[in-house]
Enzyme design. Sequence first.
Site, PDB file in Angstrom:
ATOM      1  N   HIS A  15     -28.149 -13.637  35.574  1.00 16.39           N
ATOM      2  CA  HIS A  15     -27.899 -12.438  36.406  1.00 16.39           C
ATOM      3  C   HIS A  15     -26.371 -12.714  36.861  1.00 16.39           C
ATOM      4  CE1 HIS A  15     -28.724 -13.664  40.721  1.00 16.39           C
ATOM      5  NE2 HIS A  15     -27.799 -14.578  40.221  1.00 16.39           N
ATOM      6  N   CYS A  34     -22.036 -15.908  42.454  1.00 15.90           N
ATOM      7  CA  CYS A  34     -23.179 -15.257  41.636  1.00 15.90           C
ATOM      8  C   CYS A  34     -22.325 -13.821  41.182  1.00 15.90           C
ATOM      9  CB  CYS A  34     -24.419 -14.685  42.653  1.00 15.90           C
ATOM     10  SG  CYS A  34     -25.549 -15.896  42.611  1.00 15.90           S
ATOM     11  N   HIS A  40     -24.501 -15.956  35.006  1.00 20.53           N
ATOM     12  CA  HIS A  40     -25.042 -17.543  35.030  1.00 20.53           C
ATOM     13  C   HIS A  40     -26.598 -17.612  35.369  1.00 20.53           C
ATOM     14  CE1 HIS A  40     -24.701 -15.890  38.975  1.00 20.53           C
ATOM     15  NE2 HIS A  40     -25.596 -16.827  39.323  1.00 20.53           N
ATOM     16  N   HIS A  42     -30.684 -19.098  36.647  1.00 19.66           N
ATOM     17  CA  HIS A  42     -31.248 -19.710  37.521  1.00 19.66           C
ATOM     18  C   HIS A  42     -32.345 -20.072  37.133  1.00 19.66           C
ATOM     19  CE1 HIS A  42     -28.920 -18.902  40.984  1.00 19.66           C
ATOM     20  NE2 HIS A  42     -28.662 -17.641  40.773  1.00 19.66           N
ATOM     21  N   ASP A  80     -38.339 -13.801  31.198  1.00 12.31           N
ATOM     22  CA  ASP A  80     -37.889 -15.478  30.608  1.00 12.31           C
ATOM     23  C   ASP A  80     -36.938 -15.395  29.649  1.00 12.31           C
ATOM     24  OD1 ASP A  80     -38.149 -18.154  30.941  1.00 12.31           O
ATOM     25  OD2 ASP A  80     -39.499 -18.239  29.168  1.00 12.31           O
ATOM     26  N   HIS A  81     -35.913 -16.128  29.893  1.00 14.96           N
ATOM     27  CA  HIS A  81     -34.812 -16.208  28.932  1.00 14.96           C
ATOM     28  C   HIS A  81     -34.127 -14.892  29.029  1.00 14.96           C
ATOM     29  CE1 HIS A  81     -36.157 -20.043  28.540  1.00 14.96           C
ATOM     30  NE2 HIS A  81     -35.056 -20.499  27.840  1.00 14.96           N
ATOM     31  N   GLU A 125     -34.942 -19.155  44.176  1.00 17.13           N
ATOM     32  CA  GLU A 125     -33.934 -19.012  43.088  1.00 17.13           C
ATOM     33  C   GLU A 125     -33.369 -20.283  42.929  1.00 17.13           C
ATOM     34  OE1 GLU A 125     -31.078 -15.426  42.634  1.00 17.13           O
ATOM     35  OE2 GLU A 125     -30.309 -16.813  44.345  1.00 17.13           O
TER      36      GLU A 125
HETATM   37 NI    NI Z   1     -27.128 -16.236  40.986  1.00 10.88          NI
END
Ligand code: NI
Length: 135
Positions: A15, A34, A40, A42, A80-81, A125
């Site tokens: 995200h 972020c 990047h 999580h 996911d992914h 997270e």
């Molecule tokens: Ni983040």
Amino acid sequence: MSLTVYRKAHFNAAHRLYRKDWSEEKNKEIFGLCSNPHYHGHNYELIVGLTGDVDPETGFLIDLKILKNIIEEEIEEAFDHKNLNEEVPEFANLNPTMENISIVIWKKLRNRIDDKFGISVKLYETPRNFVVYNG
Ligand code: NI
């Protein structure tokens, strides 16, 4: 008397937190790492709780296979992914903070789970940062 059963799940997703209407500097100041323009990832840990009464016939609150399948279909397959900003329609115009992600998850589950159950979404997270949304 009611009780709560929990099911854990997991997804990896990328995200970026930013507002298009803010400058690069302001995004960096408010969202820090972020807001990295290159995204990047999580490792999100999800814990879904259902609250209700035990079915006297089965001794179950809910057959956990059913909850497992709903989480797989609604959350894991969707997130996911994935790049949440780019690939998940709910975040096209909504910042994918852990708070907003937990609300989106709760709404998707609410559409699939019988109204007789209360739903609690706990979303990590990072190992130290998490949110709980109960609707
Ligand atoms: Ni983040």
